[in-house]
Design an enzyme around this catalytic site. Structure first.
Site, PDB file in Angstrom:
ATOM      1  N   GLY A  20      56.984  -0.961 -18.936  1.00 50.34           N
ATOM      2  CA  GLY A  20      56.832  -0.380 -20.264  1.00 50.34           C
ATOM      3  C   GLY A  20      57.193   1.086 -20.334  1.00 50.34           C
ATOM      4  N   ASP A  66      44.215   2.347  -9.070  1.00 53.54           N
ATOM      5  CA  ASP A  66      43.629   2.058 -10.371  1.00 53.54           C
ATOM      6  C   ASP A  66      42.947   3.324 -10.883  1.00 53.54           C
ATOM      7  OD1 ASP A  66      42.194   1.198 -12.565  1.00 53.54           O
ATOM      8  OD2 ASP A  66      41.049  -0.345 -11.489  1.00 53.54           O
ATOM      9  N   VAL A  67      43.525   3.944 -11.912  1.00 59.53           N
ATOM     10  CA  VAL A  67      42.950   5.192 -12.421  1.00 59.53           C
ATOM     11  C   VAL A  67      41.580   4.972 -13.051  1.00 59.53           C
ATOM     12  CG1 VAL A  67      45.182   6.305 -12.770  1.00 59.53           C
ATOM     13  CG2 VAL A  67      44.137   5.012 -14.643  1.00 59.53           C
ATOM     14  N   TYR A 161      39.585   0.479 -27.887  1.00 64.52           N
ATOM     15  CA  TYR A 161      40.809   1.217 -27.577  1.00 64.52           C
ATOM     16  C   TYR A 161      40.900   2.481 -28.434  1.00 64.52           C
ATOM     17  CZ  TYR A 161      45.862   2.060 -27.042  1.00 64.52           C
ATOM     18  OH  TYR A 161      47.097   2.613 -26.792  1.00 64.52           O
ATOM     19  N   LYS A 165      40.926   6.470 -27.255  1.00 61.85           N
ATOM     20  CA  LYS A 165      42.067   7.348 -27.510  1.00 61.85           C
ATOM     21  C   LYS A 165      41.663   8.547 -28.375  1.00 61.85           C
ATOM     22  CE  LYS A 165      45.410   5.288 -25.296  1.00 61.85           C
ATOM     23  NZ  LYS A 165      46.185   5.944 -24.214  1.00 61.85           N
ATOM     24  N   THR A 196      56.587  -3.418 -26.019  1.00 62.03           N
ATOM     25  CA  THR A 196      56.028  -3.480 -24.676  1.00 62.03           C
ATOM     26  C   THR A 196      55.140  -4.707 -24.550  1.00 62.03           C
ATOM     27  OG1 THR A 196      54.082  -2.187 -25.293  1.00 62.03           O
ATOM     28  CG2 THR A 196      56.012  -0.954 -24.484  1.00 62.03           C
TER      29      THR A 196
END
Length: 247
Positions: A20, A66-67, A161, A165, A196
């Protein structure tokens, strides 16, 4: 739009870079001379991505991690430094939507909300904590948070989400205020709707022809990074405004 898009002598670290927008960013920056570190959880996808970039003579390194896992952050930063040197450009692109189909907030499990915060907010916070101090000591560096219109608009079923953000946007502004005068620039960039896998997971019946190509968005993000006058530290900007012919 600025035309000075040379990234020679720049070390760029991109999270969520296995596919992506993240992969498109790594490719765009690498083609313009940057040495790029690609971070993602999927080792096989990451190896394939790095192999494709190296096939274009791009200096690229794979960093599996993995953040969203706080135990992985120092390992990611140390590996990046060992493979590429001090980081000049840190792009927080990794994100998770949570379970799909997307759910109303009342139906969202607390653990799923927590995971969205771990990846989308705490991951960038932790990785910036490790890297931004060294940037400030060197007197230069750029940190980019990839945001979303869900940070400023309330969409049903996008609650976890969107909340993550929105918090990321404010984190970006706070970093900018606290790092003012150090030479470190911090931005939040809304890339717009892109073709994406994440978008397909969220809205499987979307008209793909109406969605932006991640490669075009990556070029706009590169222009934003190279335009400190048009996108000063602390700004929240839209990639659409930097696309060819619009700025």
């Amino acid at each position: 739009m600025t035309t000075n898009l040379d990234f020679t002598d720049t070390v760029a670290l991109v999270t969520g870079a296995g596919r992506g927008l993240g992969l498109a960013l790594a490719r765009e920056l690498g083609r313009r001379g940057a040495r790029v570190g690609l971070i993602a959880r999927d080792a096989a996808a990451l190896r394939a991505a790095v192999t494709s970039l190296r096939g274009e003579d791009i200096v690229a390194e794979a960093i599996v991690g993995d953040v969203g896992d706080k135990r992985a952050i120092h390992a990611i930063a140390h590996q990046a430094a060992a493979l590429l040197g001090p980081v000049d450009l840190l792009i927080h692109n990794a994100s998770t939507l949570g379970p799909t189909p997307l759910r109303l907030l009342l139906d969202t499990e607390c653990e799923d909300f927590e995971r969205a915060l771990q990846v989308n907010l705490l991951g960038p916070f932790r990785l910036s904590k490790v890297i931004a101090g060294a940037m400030a000591l060197r007197g230069r560096g750029t940190i980019v948070h990839v945001s979303s219109d869900a940070a400023v608009e309330a969409y049903p079923r996008w609650g976890a989400y969107g909340a993550s953000k929105a918090a990321l946007d404010h984190l970006s502004r706070t970093w900018a205020a606290e790092l003012e005068g150090t030479g470190v620039r911090v931005l939040a960039i809304d890339p717009g709707e892109m073709d994406t896998q994440m978008h397909a997971d969220a809205i499987p019946d979307a008209d793909r022809s109406s969605l932006a190509d991640p490669a075009d968005v990556a070029r706009a993000l590169a222009a934003i990074v190279r335009d400190p006058a048009g996108a000063p530290s602390g700004a929240r900007v839209r990639a659409d405004d930097w696309k060819e012919g619009r700025r």
